[in-house]
Design an enzyme around this catalytic site. Structure first.
Site, mmCIF file in Angstrom:
data_model
loop_
_atom_site.group_PDB
_atom_site.id
_atom_site.type_symbol
_atom_site.label_atom_id
_atom_site.label_comp_id
_atom_site.label_asym_id
_atom_site.label_seq_id
_atom_site.Cartn_x
_atom_site.Cartn_y
_atom_site.Cartn_z
ATOM 1 N N THR A 165 77.326 51.398 2.225
ATOM 2 C CA THR A 165 76.653 50.658 1.158
ATOM 3 C C THR A 165 75.321 51.342 0.843
ATOM 4 O O THR A 165 74.697 51.890 1.740
ATOM 5 C CB THR A 165 76.353 49.230 1.654
ATOM 6 O OG1 THR A 165 77.572 48.634 2.045
ATOM 7 C CG2 THR A 165 75.675 48.386 0.602
ATOM 8 N N ARG A 193 88.695 41.096 -1.325
ATOM 9 C CA ARG A 193 87.703 40.910 -0.246
ATOM 10 C C ARG A 193 86.295 41.160 -0.804
ATOM 11 O O ARG A 193 86.045 42.127 -1.502
ATOM 12 C CB ARG A 193 88.002 41.867 0.900
ATOM 13 C CG ARG A 193 87.013 41.793 2.064
ATOM 14 C CD ARG A 193 85.932 42.839 1.946
ATOM 15 N NE ARG A 193 85.055 42.875 3.104
ATOM 16 C CZ ARG A 193 83.938 43.613 3.166
ATOM 17 N NH1 ARG A 193 83.569 44.350 2.146
ATOM 18 N NH2 ARG A 193 83.186 43.595 4.249
ATOM 19 N N VAL A 194 85.364 40.274 -0.491
ATOM 20 C CA VAL A 194 83.976 40.433 -0.909
ATOM 21 C C VAL A 194 83.116 40.551 0.342
ATOM 22 O O VAL A 194 83.294 39.789 1.297
ATOM 23 C CB VAL A 194 83.514 39.218 -1.760
ATOM 24 C CG1 VAL A 194 82.024 39.287 -2.042
ATOM 25 C CG2 VAL A 194 84.304 39.168 -3.063
ATOM 26 N N GLY A 216 76.425 47.835 6.430
ATOM 27 C CA GLY A 216 77.246 47.773 7.626
ATOM 28 C C GLY A 216 78.379 46.784 7.459
ATOM 29 O O GLY A 216 78.865 46.559 6.342
ATOM 30 N N GLY A 218 80.135 43.864 6.674
ATOM 31 C CA GLY A 218 79.744 42.741 5.833
ATOM 32 C C GLY A 218 80.009 41.377 6.428
ATOM 33 O O GLY A 218 79.193 40.459 6.271
HETATM 34 N N1 GLY Z 1 78.262 46.107 3.746
HETATM 35 C C1 GLY Z 1 79.273 46.381 2.823
HETATM 36 C C2 GLY Z 1 80.453 45.554 2.961
HETATM 37 O O1 GLY Z 1 80.749 45.055 4.050
HETATM 38 O O2 GLY Z 1 81.146 45.379 1.996
#
Ligand code: GLY
Length: 284
Positions: A165, A193-194, A216, A218
């Site tokens: 990210t 997926r979010v 990292g 999420g």
């Molecule tokens: N940190 C990015 C994600 O897990 O989508």
């Protein structure tokens, strides 16, 4: 007060590509010095990172488990509470520009088709962010995992758990803060997926005491509301470094996480993996 910007290229990204965050920090700082608005400066820094195909945001984003689709998350927040986010946005070059535009709507978050429609209304054309490197990464992972048991999808080799990210934090010369982040998600993602990046308090937070963004895994970042936790420490008087380190130290060793934060005392970045980041200050 000296203005500053800090930009990262993701927990797990290679230190050799630190020139990416450096270029984005320069662009963001130049924008800040010219226009004076931290919000627009973090958008500019994120836009530059999204256009760099070496990072997992915008062009170069990870493919989903179907090996065909890319769905991206991005968000931006100012210390006065203005917030905009997009989730699972497809076929758009710069998700951060759409997240910025959400601030000017009556809403805070737009997902999927609605976010894509807004991108087109803004004049952002249809764009495929897939790169040969993203496809190569996916094919390598697929070869190593010929059977994908979705109900046990976490059972994959750790080294393929790329995150990358991107994020930017700015403190303006008047002590105002803003933060942005953008991502193609992790590897091994189901459609829809979010992650943490568009979730206020998880992937990012800004307020009068400072601004924070996380990178990292999420799911862990969301469970912890990690950025808000770091911010709350700063609001109680801790430095950005002390607040960030304390929360990073509490993350289990097997979970990749990185943070950048800026407060009234200065800025800090750190990760429990390698993480390229750049910090620049301007004249007071
Ligand atoms: N940190 C990015 C994600 O897990 O989508």
């Amino acid at each position: 007060m000296k203005p500053l910007i800090i930009v990262h290229g993701g927990a797990g990204a290679l230190p050799e590509i630190v020139d990416g965050p450096q270029a984005a920090a320069q662009a963001g700082l130049a924008h800040l010095l010219l226009h004076g608005d931290p919000l627009e400066a973090v958008v500019e820094a994120a836009r530059v990172m999204e256009d760099d195909p070496r990072f997992n945001a915008g062009t170069g984003s990870n493919l989903r488990l179907d090996g065909a689709r890319i769905q991206m998350d991005a968000s931006v927040m100012a210390d006065d509470g203005r917030f905009g986010a997009v989730m699972a946005l497809e076929r758009t070059r710069n998700p951060i520009l759409v997240a910025r535009a959400v601030i000017d709507t009556p809403h805070l978050m737009l997902a999927g088709e609605g976010a894509q429609n807004l991108a087109r209304r803004l004049g952002l054309p249809d764009f495929d962010p897939t790169t040969p490197e993203a496809r190569r990464k996916f094919e390598k992972w697929r070869l190593e995992n010929p059977v994908v048991p979705h109900d046990r999808w976490r059972n994959f080799p750790e080294e393929m758990r790329a995150h990358d990210t991107i994020g930017a934090v700015v403190r303006g010369p008047d002590g105002r803060f803003a933060v942005s982040c953008s991502t193609g998600g992790t590897t091994m993602m189901l459609l829809g997926r979010v992650g943490d990046s568009p979730i206020v308090g998880a992937g990012l937070y800004a307020g009068p005491a400072g601004a924070v963004t996380a990178t990292g895994e999420g799911e862990e970042i969301i469970r912890r509301f990690l950025s808000l936790r770091v911010y709350e420490r700063m609001a109680r008087g801790e430095s950005a470094e002390s607040a960030g380190r304390a929360e990073l130290d509490a993350i289990p060793a097997g979970v990749a996480v990185g943070l950048i934060a800026a407060g009234l005392d200065g800025a800090w970045g750190g990760s429990n993996r390698q993480m390229p980041f750049a910090l620049l200050t301007g004249p007071a």
